[in-house]
Design a protein around this motif. Structure first.
Motif, PDB file in Angstrom:
ATOM      1  N   UNK A  82     -62.250-107.042  45.104  1.00 12.89           N
ATOM      2  CA  UNK A  82     -62.363-107.667  43.787  1.00 12.89           C
ATOM      3  C   UNK A  82     -63.724-108.344  43.590  1.00 12.89           C
ATOM      4  N   UNK A  83     -64.124-109.156  44.557  1.00 13.89           N
ATOM      5  CA  UNK A  83     -65.382-109.895  44.430  1.00 13.89           C
ATOM      6  C   UNK A  83     -66.572-108.936  44.540  1.00 13.89           C
ATOM      7  N   UNK A 131     -72.439-107.068  47.224  1.00 15.33           N
ATOM      8  CA  UNK A 131     -71.514-105.956  47.030  1.00 15.33           C
ATOM      9  C   UNK A 131     -71.420-105.082  48.263  1.00 15.33           C
ATOM     10  N   UNK A 132     -72.579-104.754  48.855  1.00 18.67           N
ATOM     11  CA  UNK A 132     -72.585-103.931  50.070  1.00 18.67           C
ATOM     12  C   UNK A 132     -71.889-104.648  51.229  1.00 18.67           C
ATOM     13  N   UNK A 133     -72.157-105.961  51.370  1.00 18.90           N
ATOM     14  CA  UNK A 133     -71.572-106.728  52.468  1.00 18.90           C
ATOM     15  C   UNK A 133     -70.049-106.790  52.340  1.00 18.90           C
ATOM     16  N   UNK A 134     -69.564-106.959  51.116  1.00 18.15           N
ATOM     17  CA  UNK A 134     -68.116-107.019  50.909  1.00 18.15           C
ATOM     18  C   UNK A 134     -67.462-105.652  51.069  1.00 18.15           C
ATOM     19  N   UNK A 135     -68.197-104.589  50.761  1.00 18.27           N
ATOM     20  CA  UNK A 135     -67.692-103.243  51.026  1.00 18.27           C
ATOM     21  C   UNK A 135     -67.519-103.037  52.528  1.00 18.27           C
ATOM     22  N   UNK A 136     -68.446-103.567  53.313  1.00 17.94           N
ATOM     23  CA  UNK A 136     -68.320-103.499  54.775  1.00 17.94           C
ATOM     24  C   UNK A 136     -67.094-104.278  55.250  1.00 17.94           C
TER      25      UNK A 136
END
Length: 203
Positions: free
Chosen positions: A103-104, A140-145
């Motif tokens: 979500x974030x 966004x990339x970090x939260x995808x990880x």
């Protein structure tokens, strides 16, 4: 203009000066070793490497590996995944982590298209991100990880209860199917069938 002899003399002096250099950091040592190896390769007469040249090559390769390992560790420590103790989380907690990260992260990616995060080039051109845009994209990339790491942790688990089985199957269904790996999809289908049979038997 320097004569050929003067130019060659300066090159030799610069090369000799390298042997008095004393780098104070590991990247500096690696850079010096790389340069010395290149200089040695350029000035070598014999085709066969000497013992000293082989030793220098070994040291240079070892320094490359050490630096690459340090960089990988630094990236992991600076990542959001490295800040989370996923191994100690329950399956329900892993689902919450995955859902919140999704979500974030989606909001962060959406912000990268906004006017505060960059400048659009041309009527239909891409957005050139500013500092805030780069930050939002990194987030966004970090939260995808984090999403991927939470799902991977769930895949490692052997669900002990009916609820855990349902959570595991629910979390991993979309990723498994979208991944397109036939073996993974087949294994998931078998697990789903086993869950259905357990439900019928009241387990």
């Amino acid at each position: 203009m320097l004569t050929p002899d003067a130019s060659a003399r300066r090159e030799v002096e610069a090369y000799n000066a390298l042997f008095t250099a004393r780098p104070t950091t590991l990247p500096g040592v690696a850079a010096l070793a790389e340069y010395l190896q290149e200089a040695t390769d350029r000035t070598r007469i014999d085709l066969v490497l000497s013992s000293g040249e082989r030793a220098l090559s070994t040291v240079t390769d070892a320094l490359r590996v050490i630096l690459a390992t340090r960089e990988e560790c630094s990236r992991h420590e600076a990542s959001l995944v490295g800040m989370l103790d996923l191994a100690s989380a329950t399956i329900d907690e892993l689902q919450d982590i995955r859902d919140l990260a999704d979500a974030v992260g989606g909001v962060a990616y959406a912000y990268t298209w906004g006017p505060r995060c960059g400048t659009r080039r041309g009527r239909y051109g891409a957005i050139e991100p500013n500092g805030i845009g780069k930050l939002m994209h990194w987030l966004g990339d970090a939260l995808t990880e984090v999403e991927s790491a939470a799902e991977l942790e769930v895949w490692r688990r052997a669900p002990g209860t009916q609820v855990d089985r349902e959570t595991r199957l629910s979390m991993c269904a979309v990723t498994t199917i979208d991944g397109g790996d036939r073996d993974a999809i087949k294994a998931f289908a078998h697990e789903l069938l086993a869950h259905a049979e357990a439900e019928l038997e009241g387990r």
